[in-house]
Design a protein around this motif. Structure first.
Motif, short mmCIF file in Angstrom:
data_model
loop_
_atom_site.label_atom_id
_atom_site.label_comp_id
_atom_site.label_asym_id
_atom_site.label_seq_id
_atom_site.Cartn_x
_atom_site.Cartn_y
_atom_site.Cartn_z
N HIS A 32 111.87 9.35 -57.73
CA HIS A 32 111.11 9.27 -56.50
C HIS A 32 111.96 8.84 -55.29
CE1 HIS A 32 107.23 10.23 -58.17
NE2 HIS A 32 107.41 9.37 -59.14
N HIS A 33 113.23 8.55 -55.54
CA HIS A 33 114.13 8.22 -54.43
C HIS A 33 115.53 8.70 -54.84
CE1 HIS A 33 116.39 5.49 -51.60
NE2 HIS A 33 115.43 5.97 -50.82
N ALA A 34 115.62 10.01 -55.10
CA ALA A 34 116.83 10.58 -55.70
C ALA A 34 117.98 10.60 -54.71
CB ALA A 34 116.53 11.98 -56.20
N SER A 86 99.73 19.14 -54.23
CA SER A 86 100.48 18.53 -53.14
C SER A 86 100.48 19.41 -51.90
CB SER A 86 101.91 18.23 -53.59
OG SER A 86 101.92 17.27 -54.62
N VAL A 87 100.62 20.72 -52.07
CA VAL A 87 100.64 21.61 -50.92
C VAL A 87 99.27 21.63 -50.24
CG1 VAL A 87 100.91 24.00 -50.15
CG2 VAL A 87 102.51 23.04 -51.82
N ILE A 88 98.20 21.67 -51.03
CA ILE A 88 96.86 21.73 -50.42
C ILE A 88 96.48 20.39 -49.80
CG2 ILE A 88 94.40 22.10 -50.92
CD1 ILE A 88 95.24 24.31 -52.83
N TYR A 89 96.88 19.27 -50.42
CA TYR A 89 96.68 17.98 -49.78
C TYR A 89 97.47 17.90 -48.47
CZ TYR A 89 93.97 14.99 -52.96
OH TYR A 89 92.96 14.41 -53.68
N ALA A 90 98.71 18.39 -48.47
CA ALA A 90 99.52 18.37 -47.25
C ALA A 90 98.89 19.22 -46.16
CB ALA A 90 100.93 18.87 -47.57
N HIS A 91 98.35 20.35 -46.55
CA HIS A 91 97.66 21.21 -45.58
C HIS A 91 96.48 20.48 -44.97
CE1 HIS A 91 94.11 23.88 -44.99
NE2 HIS A 91 94.94 24.50 -44.19
N ASN A 99 110.50 26.53 -48.70
CA ASN A 99 111.29 27.08 -47.61
C ASN A 99 111.66 25.95 -46.64
OD1 ASN A 99 112.01 28.53 -45.11
ND2 ASN A 99 111.25 30.33 -46.21
N LYS A 100 112.92 25.90 -46.28
CA LYS A 100 113.38 24.81 -45.41
C LYS A 100 112.72 24.82 -44.04
CE LYS A 100 117.89 24.48 -47.69
NZ LYS A 100 119.36 24.67 -47.58
N ASN A 101 112.10 25.96 -43.68
CA ASN A 101 111.41 26.05 -42.40
C ASN A 101 109.90 25.89 -42.53
OD1 ASN A 101 113.82 26.62 -40.93
ND2 ASN A 101 113.73 28.74 -41.65
N SER A 102 109.42 25.55 -43.72
CA SER A 102 107.98 25.44 -43.91
C SER A 102 107.42 24.27 -43.10
CB SER A 102 107.63 25.28 -45.39
OG SER A 102 108.21 24.10 -45.91
N LEU A 103 106.18 24.43 -42.66
CA LEU A 103 105.57 23.46 -41.75
C LEU A 103 105.17 22.16 -42.44
CD1 LEU A 103 103.29 25.88 -39.68
CD2 LEU A 103 105.58 25.04 -39.11
N LEU A 104 104.99 22.19 -43.77
CA LEU A 104 104.45 21.04 -44.49
C LEU A 104 105.49 20.36 -45.38
CD1 LEU A 104 101.09 22.68 -45.63
CD2 LEU A 104 101.48 21.29 -43.59
N LEU A 105 106.75 20.63 -45.13
CA LEU A 105 107.81 20.16 -46.03
C LEU A 105 107.73 18.66 -46.27
CD1 LEU A 105 110.30 21.30 -47.55
CD2 LEU A 105 111.67 20.62 -45.58
N LYS A 106 107.71 17.86 -45.22
CA LYS A 106 107.70 16.41 -45.37
C LYS A 106 106.43 15.94 -46.07
CE LYS A 106 107.75 12.03 -42.85
NZ LYS A 106 106.53 11.56 -43.56
N GLU A 107 105.28 16.50 -45.67
CA GLU A 107 104.01 16.07 -46.25
C GLU A 107 103.93 16.41 -47.74
OE1 GLU A 107 103.66 16.11 -41.97
OE2 GLU A 107 104.34 17.66 -43.38
N VAL A 108 104.47 17.57 -48.14
CA VAL A 108 104.46 17.92 -49.56
C VAL A 108 105.28 16.92 -50.35
CG1 VAL A 108 105.15 19.64 -51.27
CG2 VAL A 108 104.03 20.37 -49.16
N TYR A 109 106.44 16.55 -49.85
CA TYR A 109 107.26 15.54 -50.53
C TYR A 109 106.48 14.22 -50.67
CZ TYR A 109 111.68 18.12 -50.68
OH TYR A 109 112.67 19.02 -50.97
N ASP A 110 105.78 13.85 -49.61
CA ASP A 110 105.00 12.60 -49.66
C ASP A 110 103.95 12.66 -50.77
OD1 ASP A 110 106.45 11.59 -47.54
OD2 ASP A 110 104.92 12.04 -46.03
N TYR A 111 103.24 13.78 -50.86
CA TYR A 111 102.17 13.88 -51.87
C TYR A 111 102.73 14.04 -53.28
CZ TYR A 111 98.35 13.73 -48.58
OH TYR A 111 97.45 13.30 -47.64
N LEU A 112 103.90 14.65 -53.43
CA LEU A 112 104.52 14.70 -54.76
C LEU A 112 104.79 13.28 -55.27
CD1 LEU A 112 107.05 17.65 -54.41
CD2 LEU A 112 104.96 17.62 -55.76
N ALA A 113 105.19 12.39 -54.37
CA ALA A 113 105.43 11.01 -54.76
C ALA A 113 104.14 10.28 -55.09
CB ALA A 113 106.18 10.28 -53.64
#
Length: 439
Positions: free
Chosen positions: A47-49, A81-86, A225-239
């Protein structure tokens, strides 16, 4: 010790089902039990790689356009995680295919998100949902209120559709795309296999490595995708949504599966596959785009009857449905320990008779619609008593985990006939279902 005893009873079984290591016979997994570790010095923190796990995930990426992350709670957690981020960043709806996995509907329910159900196409070969009917979704005003689409590619049976065209269409509408590629982790492994949506610019792609590659169950990967709009939020929900005690055995198996994928030679696979298809010639063999999947039928036999015939020879398949069964083949390779010759011997013992064809099952609903999380009370009734009523909990044959009747839809006699052909249906307990209490 009931589970343990039951597992040992399958010691003579031959696997034509997931996981992709097929009883440890595919690949060369090195997973000694003393590697079941925790975050001690030198092993990094999932979780903090910052060290070995971070390096491993960089090597995991299949494209410079994407970041890859191991999932230790399966593909389900990537979808959640993606749907929560959305939901965190948007109040708009989600567009989904009717053959979305139950985890998609669970995510919609948990977040209180409404969805547009896209019009579907159905396979002529096996009467299963395949792709979206693009002719009937273009210029749909409903899409103005959608900013992410969830596409299932391939379907559970290994059938594909024009995923690039679909992604390009949604991107043209300003809609991001999550591809549930659970059954395509092996795509691009050689030119004889279908191509992954990683080649087509999808924003988020989840793959169940454990289904077709030699990895432990629950081991999956998400590519973003590095340009995806929810990148940070998806990482947050994966954690948030994944266990705080990730399995290093699962992580190691994923790393080894990726090495297997990267160096795979498919020559032995195709030789053995052809020998297997020859041994199955007394069935109706249906080939699909993915050579790893084979569908079997026999006129007059239900899927459950065919499944039983194979299980009498201790051959276990992936699933049975109304009139067919699905085999998931191993990625055979030089030096594998899969009992292939014994499989051929057992198949020769199976006898099939000529029968009258079964009545065709209920046609699938291909129309667009709207999915809203069901609210209010419910009551339990016997399955047959629910005909004409709106169901409260989805009715989901498992596998494949795709809802056959959605919450809020009315149960028909044809639905009951098809559902009765399945051995395991989520939403049916002791012969009972839940219906919306409209009293």
């Amino acid at each position: 010790m009931e589970i343990t005893r039951r597992l040992f009873s399958y010691s003579n079984a031959i696997s034509l089902h997931v996981p992709g290591h097929h009883g440890y016979s595919i690949g060369s997994l090195q997973l000694p039990i003393h590697h079941d570790m925790t975050e001690i010095t030198g092993l990094d923190d999932y979780h903090h790689a910052e060290e070995v796990i971070a390096d491993s995930q960089r090597n995991l990426s299949r494209s410079e356009q994407y970041e890859a992350r191991y999932l230790v709670n399966g593909t389900t957690v990537g979808i959640l995680s993606v749907i929560y981020a959305h939901k965190k960043k948007s109040h708009k709806k989600v567009a989904i295919m009717r053959n979305a996995h139950k985890s998609v509907f669970n995510a919609l329910d948990l977040t209180g998100t409404e969805a547009i159900i896209l019009p579907m196409t159905v396979s002529d070969k096996i009467n299963q949902y395949v792709g979206i009917d693009e002719l009937n979704i273009k210029a749909k005003p409903e899409l103005d209120d959608v900013d992410i689409a969830v596409l299932t590619y391939p379907n559970y049976y290994g059938e594909t559709f024009d995923i690039k065209g679909a992604i390009d269409f949604f991107h043209g509408q300003g809609i991001e795309v999550l591809v549930d590629e659970a059954h395509g982790a092996h795509f691009d492994i050689s030119p004889q296999f279908p191509t992954s949506s990683l080649n087509d610019g999808a924003d988020y792609i989840v793959q169940s490595y454990h289904k077709t590659l030699p990895a432990l169950t629950m081991g999956s990967v998400i590519h973003m995708n590095k340009n995806s709009l929810l990148l940070k939020e998806v990482y947050d929900y994966l954690a948030i949504l994944q266990t705080s005690s990730p399995s290093y055995l699962i992580l190691s198996s994923l790393e080894q599966a990726h090495e297997f994928y990267s160096h795979y030679n498919d020559e032995v696979f195709h030789e053995k596959r052809q020998a297997l298809l020859h041994a199955l010639r007394h069935f109706e063999v249906i080939e699909v785009q993915d050579p790893l999947k084979v569908v079997l039928k026999k006129s007059g036999y239900s899927g459950e009857e065919l499944k039983t015939l194979l299980e009498e020879q201790e051959i276990y398949i992936e699933l049975s449905n109304y009139d067919s069964i699905l085999l998931v083949l191993p990625l055979w390779h030089e030096g594998d320990t899969y009992p292939f010759n014994e499989l051929l011997r057992r198949l020769k013992r199976i006898g099939l008779e000529d029968r009258e064809p079964l009545e065709l099952p209920h046609p699938l609903n291909v129309n667009e619609g709207v999915y809203s999380p069901v609210k209010g009370g419910y009551q339990e009734v016997l399955l047959e008593e629910g005909v004409g009523q709106r169901v409260y909990h989805a009715l989901i044959p498992y596998p494949p985990g795709i809802p056959y009747v959605l919450p809020g839809e009315r149960l028909s006699e044809a639905h009951v006939k098809v559902l009765s052909a399945y051995q395991n249906v989520h939403g049916i307990i002791d012969g009972k279902i839940t219906i919306i209490d409209e009293r």
